[in-house]
Design a protein around this motif. Structure first.
Motif, PDB file in Angstrom:
ATOM      1  N   ARG A  67       0.830  -1.212   0.000  1.00  0.00           N
ATOM      2  CA  ARG A  67       0.000   0.000   0.000  1.00  0.00           C
ATOM      3  C   ARG A  67       0.866   1.264   0.000  1.00  0.00           C
ATOM      4  NH1 ARG A  67      -2.960  -3.164   3.556  1.00  0.00           N
ATOM      5  NH2 ARG A  67      -2.105  -2.073   5.360  1.00  0.00           N
ATOM      6  N   GLN A  68       1.955   1.251   0.767  1.00  0.00           N
ATOM      7  CA  GLN A  68       2.857   2.406   0.810  1.00  0.00           C
ATOM      8  C   GLN A  68       3.484   2.635  -0.567  1.00  0.00           C
ATOM      9  OE1 GLN A  68       3.422   4.880   2.612  1.00  0.00           O
ATOM     10  NE2 GLN A  68       5.518   5.567   2.342  1.00  0.00           N
ATOM     11  N   CYS A  69       3.941   1.571  -1.205  1.00  0.00           N
ATOM     12  CA  CYS A  69       4.547   1.701  -2.536  1.00  0.00           C
ATOM     13  C   CYS A  69       3.522   2.248  -3.532  1.00  0.00           C
ATOM     14  CB  CYS A  69       5.093   0.358  -3.012  1.00  0.00           C
ATOM     15  SG  CYS A  69       6.595  -0.163  -2.157  1.00  0.00           S
ATOM     16  N   GLU A  70       2.312   1.720  -3.492  1.00  0.00           N
ATOM     17  CA  GLU A  70       1.261   2.198  -4.401  1.00  0.00           C
ATOM     18  C   GLU A  70       0.956   3.671  -4.167  1.00  0.00           C
ATOM     19  OE1 GLU A  70      -1.847  -0.619  -3.536  1.00  0.00           O
ATOM     20  OE2 GLU A  70      -1.209  -1.968  -5.147  1.00  0.00           O
ATOM     21  N   ALA A  71       0.884   4.086  -2.903  1.00  0.00           N
ATOM     22  CA  ALA A  71       0.594   5.483  -2.583  1.00  0.00           C
ATOM     23  C   ALA A  71       1.718   6.396  -3.066  1.00  0.00           C
ATOM     24  CB  ALA A  71       0.385   5.651  -1.078  1.00  0.00           C
ATOM     25  N   LEU A  72       2.954   5.968  -2.867  1.00  0.00           N
ATOM     26  CA  LEU A  72       4.082   6.783  -3.313  1.00  0.00           C
ATOM     27  C   LEU A  72       4.115   6.884  -4.833  1.00  0.00           C
ATOM     28  CD1 LEU A  72       6.792   5.549  -0.801  1.00  0.00           C
ATOM     29  CD2 LEU A  72       5.743   7.818  -0.877  1.00  0.00           C
ATOM     30  N   LEU A  73       3.825   5.793  -5.522  1.00  0.00           N
ATOM     31  CA  LEU A  73       3.793   5.828  -6.982  1.00  0.00           C
ATOM     32  C   LEU A  73       2.674   6.727  -7.490  1.00  0.00           C
ATOM     33  CD1 LEU A  73       4.540   2.126  -7.932  1.00  0.00           C
ATOM     34  CD2 LEU A  73       5.984   4.127  -8.364  1.00  0.00           C
ATOM     35  N   LYS A  74       1.508   6.645  -6.848  1.00  0.00           N
ATOM     36  CA  LYS A  74       0.380   7.484  -7.254  1.00  0.00           C
ATOM     37  C   LYS A  74       0.715   8.960  -7.049  1.00  0.00           C
ATOM     38  CE  LYS A  74      -4.559   8.042  -6.653  1.00  0.00           C
ATOM     39  NZ  LYS A  74      -5.777   7.588  -5.998  1.00  0.00           N
ATOM     40  N   ASN A  75       1.364   9.262  -5.944  1.00  0.00           N
ATOM     41  CA  ASN A  75       1.765  10.636  -5.661  1.00  0.00           C
ATOM     42  C   ASN A  75       2.781  11.116  -6.700  1.00  0.00           C
ATOM     43  OD1 ASN A  75       2.039  13.094  -4.280  1.00  0.00           O
ATOM     44  ND2 ASN A  75       3.750  12.314  -3.100  1.00  0.00           N
ATOM     45  N   ALA A  76       3.735  10.277  -7.034  1.00  0.00           N
ATOM     46  CA  ALA A  76       4.739  10.650  -8.033  1.00  0.00           C
ATOM     47  C   ALA A  76       4.083  10.858  -9.393  1.00  0.00           C
ATOM     48  CB  ALA A  76       5.819   9.578  -8.115  1.00  0.00           C
ATOM     49  N   GLU A  77       3.152   9.994  -9.740  1.00  0.00           N
ATOM     50  CA  GLU A  77       2.455  10.109 -11.025  1.00  0.00           C
ATOM     51  C   GLU A  77       1.680  11.421 -11.100  1.00  0.00           C
ATOM     52  OE1 GLU A  77      -1.174   7.690 -12.194  1.00  0.00           O
ATOM     53  OE2 GLU A  77       0.414   6.701 -13.322  1.00  0.00           O
ATOM     54  N   ALA A  78       1.069  11.808 -10.003  1.00  0.00           N
ATOM     55  CA  ALA A  78       0.301  13.052  -9.986  1.00  0.00           C
ATOM     56  C   ALA A  78       1.204  14.266 -10.182  1.00  0.00           C
ATOM     57  CB  ALA A  78      -0.465  13.179  -8.669  1.00  0.00           C
ATOM     58  N   ARG A  79       2.465  14.133  -9.811  1.00  0.00           N
ATOM     59  CA  ARG A  79       3.401  15.248  -9.938  1.00  0.00           C
ATOM     60  C   ARG A  79       4.037  15.330 -11.321  1.00  0.00           C
ATOM     61  NH1 ARG A  79       7.432  14.315  -5.334  1.00  0.00           N
ATOM     62  NH2 ARG A  79       8.475  16.040  -6.385  1.00  0.00           N
ATOM     63  N   VAL A  80       3.974  14.249 -12.059  1.00  0.00           N
ATOM     64  CA  VAL A  80       4.577  14.251 -13.395  1.00  0.00           C
ATOM     65  C   VAL A  80       3.723  15.101 -14.322  1.00  0.00           C
ATOM     66  CG1 VAL A  80       5.144  12.832 -15.402  1.00  0.00           C
ATOM     67  CG2 VAL A  80       5.636  11.986 -13.112  1.00  0.00           C
ATOM     68  N   GLU A  81       4.380  15.922 -15.069  1.00  0.00           N
ATOM     69  CA  GLU A  81       3.670  16.780 -16.011  1.00  0.00           C
ATOM     70  C   GLU A  81       4.235  16.557 -17.405  1.00  0.00           C
ATOM     71  OE1 GLU A  81       2.475  20.666 -13.494  1.00  0.00           O
ATOM     72  OE2 GLU A  81       4.517  20.573 -14.251  1.00  0.00           O
ATOM     73  N   LYS A  82       3.411  16.785 -18.380  1.00  0.00           N
ATOM     74  CA  LYS A  82       3.884  16.711 -19.752  1.00  0.00           C
ATOM     75  C   LYS A  82       3.937  18.120 -20.323  1.00  0.00           C
ATOM     76  CE  LYS A  82      -0.627  15.973 -21.828  1.00  0.00           C
ATOM     77  NZ  LYS A  82      -1.461  15.128 -22.627  1.00  0.00           N
ATOM     78  N   ILE A  83       4.841  18.312 -21.226  1.00  0.00           N
ATOM     79  CA  ILE A  83       4.989  19.615 -21.863  1.00  0.00           C
ATOM     80  C   ILE A  83       3.982  19.708 -22.998  1.00  0.00           C
ATOM     81  CG2 ILE A  83       6.535  21.085 -23.211  1.00  0.00           C
ATOM     82  CD1 ILE A  83       8.854  19.791 -21.679  1.00  0.00           C
ATOM     83  N   THR A  84       3.234  20.803 -23.024  1.00  0.00           N
ATOM     84  CA  THR A  84       2.286  21.021 -24.124  1.00  0.00           C
ATOM     85  C   THR A  84       2.942  21.908 -25.168  1.00  0.00           C
ATOM     86  OG1 THR A  84       1.294  22.896 -22.973  1.00  0.00           O
ATOM     87  CG2 THR A  84       0.256  20.756 -22.639  1.00  0.00           C
ATOM     88  N   GLN A  85       2.617  21.621 -26.416  1.00  0.00           N
ATOM     89  CA  GLN A  85       3.201  22.375 -27.514  1.00  0.00           C
ATOM     90  C   GLN A  85       2.115  23.036 -28.340  1.00  0.00           C
ATOM     91  OE1 GLN A  85       5.435  19.418 -29.665  1.00  0.00           O
ATOM     92  NE2 GLN A  85       7.213  19.647 -28.335  1.00  0.00           N
ATOM     93  N   GLY A  86       2.457  24.186 -28.863  1.00  0.00           N
ATOM     94  CA  GLY A  86       1.560  24.888 -29.770  1.00  0.00           C
ATOM     95  C   GLY A  86       1.724  24.343 -31.184  1.00  0.00           C
ATOM     96  N   PRO A  87       0.924  24.836 -32.117  1.00  0.00           N
ATOM     97  CA  PRO A  87       0.973  24.369 -33.506  1.00  0.00           C
ATOM     98  C   PRO A  87       2.353  24.517 -34.149  1.00  0.00           C
ATOM     99  CG  PRO A  87      -0.787  25.980 -33.199  1.00  0.00           C
ATOM    100  CD  PRO A  87      -0.051  25.872 -31.915  1.00  0.00           C
ATOM    101  N   ASP A  88       3.120  25.491 -33.685  1.00  0.00           N
ATOM    102  CA  ASP A  88       4.452  25.694 -34.258  1.00  0.00           C
ATOM    103  C   ASP A  88       5.524  24.865 -33.558  1.00  0.00           C
ATOM    104  OD1 ASP A  88       4.519  26.981 -31.830  1.00  0.00           O
ATOM    105  OD2 ASP A  88       5.279  28.879 -32.624  1.00  0.00           O
TER     106      ASP A  88
END
Length: 82
Positions: A49-70
């Motif tokens: 449960r601790q590992c799952e919670a830590l992974l979920k927390n890390a996943e929530a912090r990961v962000e992807k870079i958004t790009q415009g049309p150019d």
């Protein structure tokens, strides 16, 4: 090895996973008395449960870079959890 759930909630992911792997190995070998097996299993569940919670927390912090049309970076957005 720590003996109470409070110790588990303070563990970093790598430490919790290492202990969980050791518990799984010990239980798979079958050289553990029944009472100890039950205690190890319960601790393993808490570690999982601790590992799952830590992974979920890390996943929530990961962000992807958004790009415009150019192709220029516009900023970030939350990671799509598919």
């Amino acid at each position: 090895m720590a003996d109470n759930p409070q110790d588990i909630t303070a563990m970093p992911f790598e430490q919790a996973l290492a202990e969980l792997e050791k518990i799984v190995s010990d239980l798979e070998r079958g050289n553990v008395a029944l009472d100890q097996s039950i205690a190890l299993y319960e601790r393993g569940e808490a570690l999982k449960r601790q590992c799952e919670a830590l992974l979920k927390n890390a996943e929530a912090r990961v962000e992807k870079i958004t790009q415009g049309p150019d192709g220029a970076a516009l900023g970030t957005a939350p990671l799509d959890a598919d």
